[in-house]
Design a protein around this motif. Structure first.
Motif, PDB file in Angstrom:
ATOM      1  N   ARG A  31       0.835  -1.201   0.000  1.00 22.65           N
ATOM      2  CA  ARG A  31       0.000   0.000   0.000  1.00 22.65           C
ATOM      3  C   ARG A  31       0.874   1.259   0.000  1.00 22.65           C
ATOM      4  NH1 ARG A  31      -3.462  -1.032   5.215  1.00 22.65           N
ATOM      5  NH2 ARG A  31      -1.398  -1.844   5.816  1.00 22.65           N
ATOM      6  N   SER A  32       0.575   2.162  -0.960  1.00 24.53           N
ATOM      7  CA  SER A  32       1.441   3.333  -1.140  1.00 24.53           C
ATOM      8  C   SER A  32       0.687   4.653  -1.207  1.00 24.53           C
ATOM      9  CB  SER A  32       2.270   3.175  -2.423  1.00 24.53           C
ATOM     10  OG  SER A  32       1.418   3.044  -3.562  1.00 24.53           O
ATOM     11  N   TRP A  33      -0.658   4.596  -1.174  1.00 24.48           N
ATOM     12  CA  TRP A  33      -1.455   5.820  -1.232  1.00 24.48           C
ATOM     13  C   TRP A  33      -2.705   5.656  -0.396  1.00 24.48           C
ATOM     14  CZ3 TRP A  33      -6.389   7.242  -2.291  1.00 24.48           C
ATOM     15  CH2 TRP A  33      -6.620   8.616  -2.469  1.00 24.48           C
ATOM     16  N   PRO A  34      -3.113   6.731   0.335  1.00 23.20           N
ATOM     17  CA  PRO A  34      -2.354   7.960   0.588  1.00 23.20           C
ATOM     18  C   PRO A  34      -1.202   7.696   1.554  1.00 23.20           C
ATOM     19  CG  PRO A  34      -4.387   7.971   1.845  1.00 23.20           C
ATOM     20  CD  PRO A  34      -4.435   6.746   0.996  1.00 23.20           C
ATOM     21  N   ALA A  35      -0.227   8.579   1.536  1.00 21.01           N
ATOM     22  CA  ALA A  35       1.000   8.325   2.296  1.00 21.01           C
ATOM     23  C   ALA A  35       0.737   8.171   3.793  1.00 21.01           C
ATOM     24  CB  ALA A  35       2.005   9.451   2.048  1.00 21.01           C
ATOM     25  N   GLU A  36      -0.201   8.933   4.302  1.00 19.96           N
ATOM     26  CA  GLU A  36      -0.570   8.810   5.712  1.00 19.96           C
ATOM     27  C   GLU A  36      -1.656   7.759   5.835  1.00 19.96           C
ATOM     28  OE1 GLU A  36       0.562   9.318   9.068  1.00 19.96           O
ATOM     29  OE2 GLU A  36       0.832  11.376   8.328  1.00 19.96           O
ATOM     30  N   ASN A  37      -1.338   6.642   6.506  1.00 22.18           N
ATOM     31  CA  ASN A  37      -2.280   5.525   6.656  1.00 22.18           C
ATOM     32  C   ASN A  37      -2.711   5.004   5.280  1.00 22.18           C
ATOM     33  OD1 ASN A  37      -3.886   3.607   7.838  1.00 22.18           O
ATOM     34  ND2 ASN A  37      -5.519   5.020   8.434  1.00 22.18           N
ATOM     35  N   ALA A  38      -1.750   4.472   4.543  1.00 20.02           N
ATOM     36  CA  ALA A  38      -1.965   4.059   3.145  1.00 20.02           C
ATOM     37  C   ALA A  38      -3.066   3.006   3.035  1.00 20.02           C
ATOM     38  CB  ALA A  38      -0.673   3.530   2.557  1.00 20.02           C
ATOM     39  N   GLU A  39      -3.875   3.153   1.975  1.00 18.29           N
ATOM     40  CA  GLU A  39      -5.026   2.289   1.770  1.00 18.29           C
ATOM     41  C   GLU A  39      -4.865   1.342   0.595  1.00 18.29           C
ATOM     42  OE1 GLU A  39      -9.897   2.770   1.219  1.00 18.29           O
ATOM     43  OE2 GLU A  39      -8.640   4.502   1.687  1.00 18.29           O
ATOM     44  N   ILE A  40      -4.254   1.809  -0.522  1.00 15.44           N
ATOM     45  CA  ILE A  40      -4.157   0.984  -1.730  1.00 15.44           C
ATOM     46  C   ILE A  40      -2.754   1.051  -2.326  1.00 15.44           C
ATOM     47  CG2 ILE A  40      -6.597   1.050  -2.371  1.00 15.44           C
ATOM     48  CD1 ILE A  40      -5.979   3.358  -4.260  1.00 15.44           C
ATOM     49  N   LYS A  41      -2.412  -0.012  -3.045  1.00 12.51           N
ATOM     50  CA  LYS A  41      -1.164  -0.046  -3.811  1.00 12.51           C
ATOM     51  C   LYS A  41      -1.447   0.451  -5.220  1.00 12.51           C
ATOM     52  CE  LYS A  41       2.255  -3.143  -5.896  1.00 12.51           C
ATOM     53  NZ  LYS A  41       2.740  -4.515  -6.072  1.00 12.51           N
ATOM     54  N   VAL A  42      -0.842   1.577  -5.592  1.00 10.77           N
ATOM     55  CA  VAL A  42      -0.983   2.096  -6.954  1.00 10.77           C
ATOM     56  C   VAL A  42       0.374   2.352  -7.604  1.00 10.77           C
ATOM     57  CG1 VAL A  42      -3.265   3.114  -6.597  1.00 10.77           C
ATOM     58  CG2 VAL A  42      -1.204   4.486  -6.128  1.00 10.77           C
ATOM     59  N   ASP A  43       1.451   2.272  -6.819  1.00 11.15           N
ATOM     60  CA  ASP A  43       2.803   2.545  -7.318  1.00 11.15           C
ATOM     61  C   ASP A  43       3.566   1.233  -7.478  1.00 11.15           C
ATOM     62  OD1 ASP A  43       2.988   5.662  -7.074  1.00 11.15           O
ATOM     63  OD2 ASP A  43       2.075   4.981  -5.203  1.00 11.15           O
ATOM     64  N   TYR A  44       4.323   1.125  -8.595  1.00 15.36           N
ATOM     65  CA  TYR A  44       4.877  -0.180  -8.972  1.00 15.36           C
ATOM     66  C   TYR A  44       6.276  -0.069  -9.562  1.00 15.36           C
ATOM     67  CZ  TYR A  44       0.018  -1.864  -8.774  1.00 15.36           C
ATOM     68  OH  TYR A  44      -1.258  -2.186  -8.378  1.00 15.36           O
ATOM     69  N   ILE A  45       6.974  -1.206  -9.464  1.00 21.88           N
ATOM     70  CA  ILE A  45       8.170  -1.468 -10.267  1.00 21.88           C
ATOM     71  C   ILE A  45       7.942  -2.834 -10.922  1.00 21.88           C
ATOM     72  CG2 ILE A  45      10.666  -1.801 -10.303  1.00 21.88           C
ATOM     73  CD1 ILE A  45      10.770  -0.166  -7.677  1.00 21.88           C
ATOM     74  N   PHE A  46       8.095  -2.880 -12.238  1.00 19.75           N
ATOM     75  CA  PHE A  46       7.956  -4.121 -13.005  1.00 19.75           C
ATOM     76  C   PHE A  46       9.275  -4.416 -13.718  1.00 19.75           C
ATOM     77  CE2 PHE A  46       3.578  -2.637 -12.812  1.00 19.75           C
ATOM     78  CZ  PHE A  46       2.804  -3.790 -12.751  1.00 19.75           C
ATOM     79  N   SER A  47       9.587  -5.692 -13.880  1.00 18.37           N
ATOM     80  CA  SER A  47      10.728  -6.096 -14.696  1.00 18.37           C
ATOM     81  C   SER A  47      10.237  -6.679 -16.010  1.00 18.37           C
ATOM     82  CB  SER A  47      11.589  -7.126 -13.957  1.00 18.37           C
ATOM     83  OG  SER A  47      10.849  -8.304 -13.688  1.00 18.37           O
ATOM     84  N   GLY A  48      11.061  -6.556 -17.052  1.00 19.77           N
ATOM     85  CA  GLY A  48      10.725  -7.141 -18.346  1.00 19.77           C
ATOM     86  C   GLY A  48      10.761  -8.654 -18.281  1.00 19.77           C
TER      87      GLY A  48
END
Length: 298
Positions: free
Chosen positions: A239-256
């Motif tokens: 979980r990455s948003w909102p930063a204070e008491n994060a609720e959902i994962k919307v930020d990512y790193i993907f590999s090829g």
């Protein structure tokens, strides 16, 4: 009966018309002008595996900085230094806009961190520009901006660059994006399909970063996963948003999908908001993802 007539009769018996068989130019429905070019599959890296102890290593991050509306550039620069990364992909970056006091945020962060920088413009905004950026300890080159389908909404882009990292067999292609926010995923699906179209033919080592504005298991995430691997283990709390008491994962790193990586560590500071001496909710409405990866198959 001659050979040509025999072939035509055979085709007709299979339900194929003579016009369908002979239509080969791009102006006809059965043309192959949009087929993938053979050349795009050539000239890539030869496959090679590495023992874990010899595998090249890179430390990367993805961070939506909210155009400096929460934390100023000095504080964000201190936080980026605390990440101690080789490369960070930044979303929501202002360049000389009125709202950010005519500051070139990417250039300012480069100056304050001592890192190299490239900026990709998505739109003109408030007397300046707004878009994406990369900061890197190592040389960046061959950057390119790819507009994504956006209709009448905010124009979104994919922004690519290559980076030369010591011990890696070739430059790494980095792609950064920030997808549409609407709850209906139709626009994001169009954007992901265009991104996939643009990147599937990029040969070599690839990493994708971004604020995808959608959650794991969604149709957006599933469409990305056709060609990309979410580096975060399914059991990890992302979980990455909102930063204070994060609720959902919307930020990512993907590999090829051509590569395999060993994940040494992956941090999202969502338990308390504090990590490496930084209180991250004071900087942005998003939390960063910080990962250390070792390339085990190129």
């Amino acid at each position: 009966m001659n050979t040509g007539h025999a072939l035509l009769i055979t085709l007709l018996s299979l339900g194929m018309s003579h016009s369908a068989w002979s239509s080969t130019d791009g102006g006809h429905a059965n043309g192959n002008a949009n087929s993938r070019e053979v050349a795009s599959a050539l000239g890539g890296l030869k496959n090679k595996t590495y023992a874990l102890e010899q595998a090249p290593k890179i430390r990367v991050a993805s961070f939506n900085i909210a155009a400096g509306k929460v934390g100023d550039m000095s504080a964000i620069a201190r936080a980026i230094r605390a990440m101690n990364v080789d490369v960070v992909a930044l979303q929501e970056v202002d360049k000389l806009t009125g709202r950010s006091g005519k500051v070139d945020q990417a250039a300012e962060l480069a100056k304050l961190t001592g890192m190299q920088v490239v900026f990709g413009r998505a739109i003109d905004f408030d007397g300046g520009e707004y878009g994406l950026a990369f900061l890197s300890k190592y040389p960046l080159h061959d950057s390119a901006v790819y507009p994504l389908p956006s209709g009448q909404r905010e124009q979104r882009i994919a922004f690519s660059v290559q980076v030369d990292v010591p011990e890696f067999p070739a430059p790494i292609t980095l792609i950064n994006t920030h997808l549409d926010t609407r709850e209906d995923p139709a626009m994001r699906l169009d954007q992901v399909r265009e991104l996939n179209d643009r990147t599937i033919e990029m040969r070599g080592i690839k990493l994708l970063f971004g604020d995808m504005n959608d959650v794991p298991g969604s149709v957006t995430w599933t469409e990305l996963s056709r060609y990309w691997n979410d580096i975060m283990p399914g059991a990890q709390d992302g979980r990455s948003w909102p930063a204070e008491n994060a609720e959902i994962k919307v930020d990512y790193i993907f590999s090829g999908n051509a590569q395999r990586w060993h994940l040494d560590s992956l941090t999202v500071p969502n338990a308390s908001g504090d990590w490496n001496g930084v209180h991250w909710p004071a900087l942005s409405d998003h939390l960063p993802l910080v990962a250390e990866l070792r390339l085990t198959e190129q």
